[in-house]
Scaffold this active site. Structure first.
Site, mmCIF file in Angstrom:
data_model
loop_
_atom_site.group_PDB
_atom_site.id
_atom_site.type_symbol
_atom_site.label_atom_id
_atom_site.label_comp_id
_atom_site.label_asym_id
_atom_site.label_seq_id
_atom_site.Cartn_x
_atom_site.Cartn_y
_atom_site.Cartn_z
ATOM 1 N N ARG A 197 0.849 -1.192 0.000
ATOM 2 C CA ARG A 197 0.000 0.000 0.000
ATOM 3 C C ARG A 197 0.880 1.236 0.000
ATOM 4 N NH1 ARG A 197 -4.579 0.186 4.503
ATOM 5 N NH2 ARG A 197 -2.765 0.364 5.856
ATOM 6 N N THR B 230 -1.557 7.443 -0.016
ATOM 7 C CA THR B 230 -2.867 7.325 -0.666
ATOM 8 C C THR B 230 -3.620 6.069 -0.237
ATOM 9 O OG1 THR B 230 -1.957 6.029 -2.484
ATOM 10 C CG2 THR B 230 -1.892 8.436 -2.723
ATOM 11 N N ASP C 12 0.829 -4.118 11.760
ATOM 12 C CA ASP C 12 1.240 -4.440 10.393
ATOM 13 C C ASP C 12 1.545 -5.940 10.302
ATOM 14 O OD1 ASP C 12 3.030 -4.952 8.118
ATOM 15 O OD2 ASP C 12 2.960 -2.787 7.840
ATOM 16 N N ASP D 291 5.039 -7.001 8.875
ATOM 17 C CA ASP D 291 6.130 -6.736 9.829
ATOM 18 C C ASP D 291 6.138 -7.755 10.959
ATOM 19 O OD1 ASP D 291 7.178 -4.613 8.479
ATOM 20 O OD2 ASP D 291 6.209 -3.080 9.700
#
Ligand code: PRP
Ligand code: URA
Length: 209
Positions: free
Chosen positions: A104, A108, A200, A203
């Protein structure tokens, strides 16, 4: 919430494993194990969508009816989707595996595709697209469009955590695609992260926090 084609796993083992997974003190090795376990549960539930082909087999005693699967393909959305592949293959070891690389854009929140390698027999397969997180739904929608371009007709999306925003977007853009999730969370924050979520996923799976 007015959604269609959304299936939430309703099971105590699943609820407990999702809680352990969310916990910020969960180690990387435990996170990987929990993501694998939950992927097995998701595959178990979603395997209802696989067409069965009847055949005759011989037990040591007599002939009987057996069933085998139509071709099955798993498509992992990189990176985090890799954390679901070992569980999926534990359920269906001879499935084909495709990969779509996507991240991503942090500003945005639009998906950026950087890799795509899909098996050839997508038109005859049931295709399970794997990504732990359905947030805005941008990555899932884009990946599913790629899979459709390659001829896939029967597509199921499997995720660990789904946000209402992502479910709505997927329902709108791909109304034919069923979504299976281990948890339905509250909403997205202003950075596009799922709340309460798990942070995340990539991660945490790859220890790049
Ligand atoms: C995460 C996740 C999904 C995407 C979900 O990937 O694994 O692919 O975000 O967000 P969306 O629904 O708003 O598109 P990320 O972009 O962090 O890449 P990574 O897997 O390489 O960490
Ligand atoms: N991607 C993640 O890994 N986590 C989120 O909460 C949203 C998108």
């Amino acid at each position: 919430m007015n959604v269609t084609n959304f299936y939430l796993l309703d099971n105590n083992l699943v609820k407990n494993k999702v809680s352990l997974l969310r916990d910020k003190s969960c180690s990387c090795s435990n996170f990987r194990k929990l993501a694998k376990d939950l992927s097995i549960f998701l595959c178990y539930e979603a395997s209802k969508n696989i067409k069965l082909i009847n055949y005759k087999l011989e037990t040591p005693i007599e002939e009987t009816d057996g069933v085998r699967f139509q071709p099955v393909t798993f498509v992992s959305i990189l990176r985090a989707g890799l954390g679901m592949i070992s569980g999926a293959l534990e359920c269906i070891p001879d499935a084909s595996v495709g990969h779509i690389g996507m991240f991503r854009n942090e500003e945005t929140l639009e998906p950026v595709r950087y890799y795509c390698k899909l098996p050839k027999n997508m038109h005859e397969s049931v295709v399970f697209v794997l990504d732990p997180m359905l947030a805005t739904g941008g990555s899932a929608c884009d990946a599913i469009s790629e899979v459709k371009k390659e001829g896939a007709k029967n597509i199921i999306f499997l995720c660990l955590i789904a946000a209402p925003e992502g479910i709505k977007k997927l329902n709108k853009n791909h109304p034919d695609v069923k979504i299976y999730a281990a948890s339905l969370d509250r909403e997205l924050n202003s950075n596009g992260y799922i709340m309460p979520g798990l942070g995340d996923a990539g991660d945490r799976i790859f220890n790049t926090v």
